[in-house]
Design a protein around this motif. Structure first.
Motif, short mmCIF file in Angstrom:
data_model
loop_
_atom_site.label_atom_id
_atom_site.label_comp_id
_atom_site.label_asym_id
_atom_site.label_seq_id
_atom_site.Cartn_x
_atom_site.Cartn_y
_atom_site.Cartn_z
N LEU A 89 0.81 -1.22 0.00
CA LEU A 89 0.00 0.00 0.00
C LEU A 89 0.84 1.27 0.00
N VAL A 90 2.00 1.26 0.65
CA VAL A 90 2.81 2.48 0.72
C VAL A 90 3.78 2.61 -0.45
N ALA A 91 3.84 1.63 -1.34
CA ALA A 91 4.72 1.71 -2.50
C ALA A 91 4.32 2.90 -3.38
N PRO A 92 5.30 3.58 -3.97
CA PRO A 92 4.99 4.74 -4.82
C PRO A 92 4.06 4.35 -5.97
N ARG A 93 3.14 5.25 -6.29
CA ARG A 93 2.20 5.02 -7.38
C ARG A 93 1.74 6.35 -7.96
N SER A 94 1.26 6.32 -9.17
CA SER A 94 0.74 7.51 -9.84
C SER A 94 -0.74 7.32 -10.10
N THR A 95 -1.50 7.29 -9.05
CA THR A 95 -2.95 7.15 -9.16
C THR A 95 -3.61 8.23 -8.34
N ILE A 96 -4.92 8.25 -8.32
CA ILE A 96 -5.63 9.30 -7.59
C ILE A 96 -5.42 9.18 -6.07
N LEU A 97 -5.08 7.99 -5.57
CA LEU A 97 -4.74 7.81 -4.16
C LEU A 97 -3.30 7.34 -4.04
N ARG A 98 -2.62 7.88 -3.05
CA ARG A 98 -1.26 7.43 -2.78
C ARG A 98 -0.97 7.59 -1.29
N ALA A 99 0.05 6.90 -0.84
CA ALA A 99 0.50 7.04 0.54
C ALA A 99 1.62 8.06 0.58
N GLY A 100 1.58 8.91 1.60
CA GLY A 100 2.69 9.83 1.82
C GLY A 100 3.86 9.06 2.40
N PRO A 101 4.89 9.76 2.83
CA PRO A 101 6.05 9.11 3.43
C PRO A 101 5.67 8.30 4.67
N VAL A 102 6.40 7.21 4.90
CA VAL A 102 6.18 6.39 6.08
C VAL A 102 6.89 7.04 7.27
N HIS A 103 6.16 7.13 8.38
CA HIS A 103 6.69 7.68 9.62
C HIS A 103 6.62 6.62 10.71
N MET A 104 7.39 6.81 11.75
CA MET A 104 7.41 5.89 12.89
C MET A 104 6.85 6.60 14.11
N GLY A 105 6.34 5.80 15.04
CA GLY A 105 5.87 6.35 16.31
C GLY A 105 5.86 5.28 17.37
N LEU A 106 5.52 5.68 18.59
CA LEU A 106 5.40 4.77 19.72
C LEU A 106 4.04 4.99 20.37
#
Length: 123
Positions: A89-106
């Motif tokens: 899902l987070v892989a780069p794509r050129s469609t109307i929906l995309r995931a931004g950069p992956v972030h980490m948290g706790l």
């Protein structure tokens, strides 16, 4: 309770790829230690149509639903592990929906953290 690591990405709608404008429409969160992968989405039609008055709102809603189904193992993701689905899902794509950069948290609870992030980053 000890906080555990998770990864997340903001789901963005890009109604006109050539303009590069986006609106946040959801959050995708993966927590390996809690065996948790989910997407929570919210489409603000008014904001989408401000970026592109001709945007196909029904198609965007359908695409958002497919992200949620992929998280739960629907469709082509049925045989994938949670981490594989997240990476897909987070892989780069050129469609109307995309995931931004992956972030980490706790966080203590991945589900509660997902709801917090949606409130902070989408609503």
């Amino acid at each position: 309770m000890k906080k555990i690591p998770y990864e997340y990405a903001v789901i963005q709608a890009v109604p006109r790829i050539e303009r590069g404008e986006v609106i946040n429409v959801g959050v995708l969160l993966y927590c390996q230690r809690q065996d948790f992968l989910a997407a929570r989405t919210h489409l603000d039609e008014r904001r989408l149509l401000c970026l592109d008055p001709a945007a196909d709102v029904t198609a965007v809603r359908g695409a958002l639903e497919s992200w949620e189904k992929t998280c739960s193992g629907g469709g082509a993701s049925a045989g994938m592990k949670l981490g594989e689905r997240f990476r897909w899902l987070v892989a780069p794509r050129s469609t109307i929906l995309r995931a931004g950069p992956v972030h980490m948290g706790l966080a203590d609870d991945a589900g509660a953290e997902l709801e917090r992030l949606v409130g902070l980053l989408v609503h």
